[in-house]
Design an enzyme around this catalytic site. Structure first.
Site, mmCIF file in Angstrom:
data_model
loop_
_atom_site.group_PDB
_atom_site.id
_atom_site.type_symbol
_atom_site.label_atom_id
_atom_site.label_comp_id
_atom_site.label_asym_id
_atom_site.label_seq_id
_atom_site.Cartn_x
_atom_site.Cartn_y
_atom_site.Cartn_z
ATOM 1 N N TYR A 238 99.729 -12.906 17.638
ATOM 2 C CA TYR A 238 98.430 -12.990 16.992
ATOM 3 C C TYR A 238 97.351 -12.537 17.987
ATOM 4 O O TYR A 238 97.367 -12.952 19.150
ATOM 5 C CB TYR A 238 98.207 -14.443 16.560
ATOM 6 C CG TYR A 238 96.862 -14.682 15.946
ATOM 7 C CD1 TYR A 238 96.538 -14.120 14.716
ATOM 8 C CD2 TYR A 238 95.919 -15.465 16.583
ATOM 9 C CE1 TYR A 238 95.298 -14.330 14.155
ATOM 10 C CE2 TYR A 238 94.671 -15.685 16.024
ATOM 11 C CZ TYR A 238 94.368 -15.118 14.811
ATOM 12 O OH TYR A 238 93.136 -15.328 14.261
ATOM 13 N N ASP B 126 104.876 -20.787 17.921
ATOM 14 C CA ASP B 126 103.872 -20.633 16.869
ATOM 15 C C ASP B 126 104.633 -20.353 15.576
ATOM 16 O O ASP B 126 105.187 -19.273 15.393
ATOM 17 C CB ASP B 126 102.929 -19.474 17.232
ATOM 18 C CG ASP B 126 101.814 -19.281 16.196
ATOM 19 O OD1 ASP B 126 101.995 -19.714 15.042
ATOM 20 O OD2 ASP B 126 100.785 -18.668 16.544
ATOM 21 N N LYS C 150 96.699 -21.247 7.276
ATOM 22 C CA LYS C 150 97.543 -20.296 6.567
ATOM 23 C C LYS C 150 98.415 -21.017 5.528
ATOM 24 O O LYS C 150 97.881 -21.574 4.601
ATOM 25 C CB LYS C 150 98.349 -19.487 7.571
ATOM 26 C CG LYS C 150 97.540 -19.006 8.800
ATOM 27 C CD LYS C 150 96.421 -18.027 8.466
ATOM 28 C CE LYS C 150 95.463 -17.767 9.623
ATOM 29 N NZ LYS C 150 96.055 -17.358 10.884
HETATM 30 C C1 LIG Z 1 95.655 -17.331 12.260
HETATM 31 C C2 LIG Z 1 96.667 -17.497 13.316
HETATM 32 C C3 LIG Z 1 96.385 -18.227 14.472
HETATM 33 C C4 LIG Z 1 95.009 -18.812 14.745
HETATM 34 O O1 LIG Z 1 94.680 -19.840 13.858
HETATM 35 P P1 LIG Z 1 93.181 -20.179 13.409
HETATM 36 O O2 LIG Z 1 93.371 -21.298 12.442
HETATM 37 O O3 LIG Z 1 92.602 -18.947 12.801
HETATM 38 O O4 LIG Z 1 92.445 -20.591 14.641
HETATM 39 C C5 LIG Z 1 97.401 -18.390 15.402
HETATM 40 N N1 LIG Z 1 98.620 -17.847 15.217
HETATM 41 C C6 LIG Z 1 98.919 -17.130 14.123
HETATM 42 C C7 LIG Z 1 100.282 -16.557 13.972
HETATM 43 C C8 LIG Z 1 97.966 -16.919 13.143
HETATM 44 O O5 LIG Z 1 98.260 -16.178 12.063
#
Ligand SMILES: *Cc1c(COP(=O)(O)O)cnc(C)c1O
Length: 377
Positions: free
Chosen positions: A101, A172, A197
Site C-alpha cells: 500500500y 496487513d 475497507k
Molecule cells: C487503505 C489501506 C491501508 C491504510 O488504511 P487507512 O484506513 O486508509 O489508513 C493500509 N493497507 C492497505 C492494504 C490498505 O488498502
C-alpha cells in the site's frame, strides 16, 4: 464463543444484549469519561482514550474473527501501522515486501526513516531474497498479502518460519479480510487491517484494527494505543462492528463477482493482462488455493498504455472513480496517479497502464456491461 463458526462469530462475538435494557446492539458510548465511586476505583473504564465500551465490543469481536486473544482498534489503518512501528527503536531494521500500500511506503520511508529505522524492500515471493535481507538488527518482517495493487501473494507460513527468533512477523490482511485468511494461524505474531475497507464494508468510516495472541506484544501495543492516542471514535467503532456482521455474506458475493469479472477481462482483447489470484494464470494460484478460502474482490488489469488506462477509469458508470476499496459498491482507480502516487518516483512504482478494480456486490451482469462499454471505442 470461539467454538462457533466464523459466520456466527461475525454477528455475536464480543457482544451481549444490554443486561438492563435488552438493547440487542452495543450502544454507542458517546462519552469521554466515567464516574468513579472513589479515587482510582472504576468499573473498567476511566477515560475514553484508554478504553471505551463500544471499542471493547469491536476489539473483542474482531479478535475472535482472527482467532486471536487480543484486539486493538485505531483511528485508521495507518494509525494501526504507526503504532506497530513504535514497538521499534532507532537503529532497528525492517524487512518489508516491495509491493505494498502506498501509504505504508510513505510512512516507512518518509516518516520512520527520519527516526533511524532502516527498511529493506524485497520481493516476498523470493524466499532466498527475504532470507538474505535479515540482519542482526532486523526486528520486524512486514507482509501484505494479497498485495496492492498487483495481487501477489506472500506465503505467510513459509515466511513466518523463515524469520529469525526475535523478529516480529506482522501481516496487513486488509485485502483478504479474516473471512478469507487468518494469518495468526499461519504463524504471524500480529495481524492488522484498514477497517475502512472490507471490515467496515460500506465506505462510510475510516478505521484500523490489529490482533495478536502474544500477551507481551499486546501489553506493549495497548500501552502505545493509550500513550499515543490514535483511537477511533465510539460511532466509528459501532459502524465497523455493524459492517462486520455481514462480512461473510459480502465476501462471498465479492469473490463470486470478481472471479466472473476476472475471467471476462482475461478474454477481452483490450486487456493485456489480468491479475487475480483465482485465475489459473496467476503465478501463485496454487498458493492462493492453499492459503485463502476464496480469492477476494480485487482485480487489477494492464491496458495498452497510461492514456488508455486513464480514459477507461473516467468512462465507467457503475464503477465509481475513487480511491479506497472493499465497499459494497464497485470502485475503479488508476494507482499510478492516485493511491500509489507516493511511490511514483521510487523503485516500487506501479505500471502507469494499470487499472485497479474493487468489485462490489451489485449484479455481476451490470458490472460486466459497464466494463464492456468503458473498454469499447
Ligand atoms: C487503505 C489501506 C491501508 C491504510 O488504511 P487507512 O484506513 O486508509 O489508513 C493500509 N493497507 C492497505 C492494504 C490498505 O488498502
Amino acid at each position: 464463543m470461539s467454538d462457533y463458526h466464523f459466520d456466527t462469530l461475525t454477528i455475536h462475538a464480543g457482544q451481549e444484549p444490554d443486561p438492563t435494557t435488552g438493547a440487542i446492539m452495543p450502544p454507542i458510548y458517546q462519552t469521554s469519561t466515567y464516574v468513579q465511586p472513589a479515587p482510582a476505583e472504576h468499573k473498567g473504564y476511566e477515560y475514553s482514550r484508554t478504553d471505551n465500551p463500544t471499542r471493547t465490543a469491536l476489539q473483542d469481536c474482531f479478535a475472535a474473527l482472527e482467532g486471536a486473544k487480543y484486539g486493538l482498534a485505531f483511528a485508521s489503518g495507518m494509525a494501526t501501522t504507526d503504532t506497530i512501528l513504535r514497538l521499534l527503536k532507532p537503529g532497528d531494521h525492517v524487512v518489508v515486501g516491495n509491493d505494498v500500500y502506498g501509504g505504508t511506503y510513505r510512512l516507512f520511508e518518509r516518516v520512520y526513516a527520519r527516526y533511524g529505522l532502516h527498511f529493506s524492500w524485497v520481493d516476498l515471493t523470493d524466499l532466498d531474497a527475504v532470507k538474505a535481507a535479515f540482519t542482526p538488527q532486523t526486528r520486524l518482517l512486514w507482509l501484505e498479502t494479497p498485495t496492492n495493487p498487483y495481487l501477489a501473494l506472500a506465503d505467510i507460513e513459509a515466511l513466518a518460519q523463515l524469520a529469525p527468533d526475535g523478529v516480529i512477523v506482522a501481516v496487513d490482511n486488509t485485502f483478504a479480510s479474516p473471512a478469507l485468511q487468518q494469518p495468526l494461524k499461519l504463524g504471524a505474531h500480529i495481524v492488522m487491517h484498514s477497517a475502512t475497507k472490507y471490515l467496515g464494508g460500506h465506505s462510510d468510516v475510516v478505521g484500523g484494527i490489529l490482533a495478536t495472541n502474544d500477551a507481551e506484544l499486546y501489553e506493549q501495543l495497548k500501552f502505545l494505543q493509550n500513550a499515543v492516542g490514535a483511537v477511533p471514535a465510539p460511532l466509528d467503532c459501532f459502524l465497523v462492528l455493524r459492517g462486520i456482521k455481514t462480512l461473510s455474506v459480502r465476501m462471498e458475493r465479492h469473490c463470486e463477482n470478481a472471479m466472473k469479472i476476472a475471467r471476462f477481462l482475461e478474454d477481452h482483447p483490450a486487456v493485456k493482462r489480468v491479475y487475480y489470484p483465482g485465475l489459473e494464470s496467476h503465478p501463485q494460484h496454487e498458493l492462493a488455493k492453499r492459503q485463502m478460502r476464496a480469492f477476494g474482490g480485487m482485480v487489477s488489469i494492464i491496458l495498452e498504455n497510461e492514456a488508455v488506462a486513464k480514459l477507461m477509469v473516467t468512462r465507467t458508470k457503475l464503477f465509481s472513480l475513487a480511491e479506497s476499496l472493499g465497499g459494497v459498491e464497485s470502485l475503479i482507480e488508476h494507482p499510478y496517479s492516485m493511491t500509489h502516487a507516493s511511490t511514483a518516483d521510487s523503485d516500487i512504482a506501479v505500471n502507469p497502464a494499470l487499472v485497479r478494480l474493487s468489485v462490489g456486490i451489485e449484479h455481476v451482469e451490470d458490472l460486466m456491461a459497464d466494463l464492456q462499454q468503458a473498454l469499447t471505442d
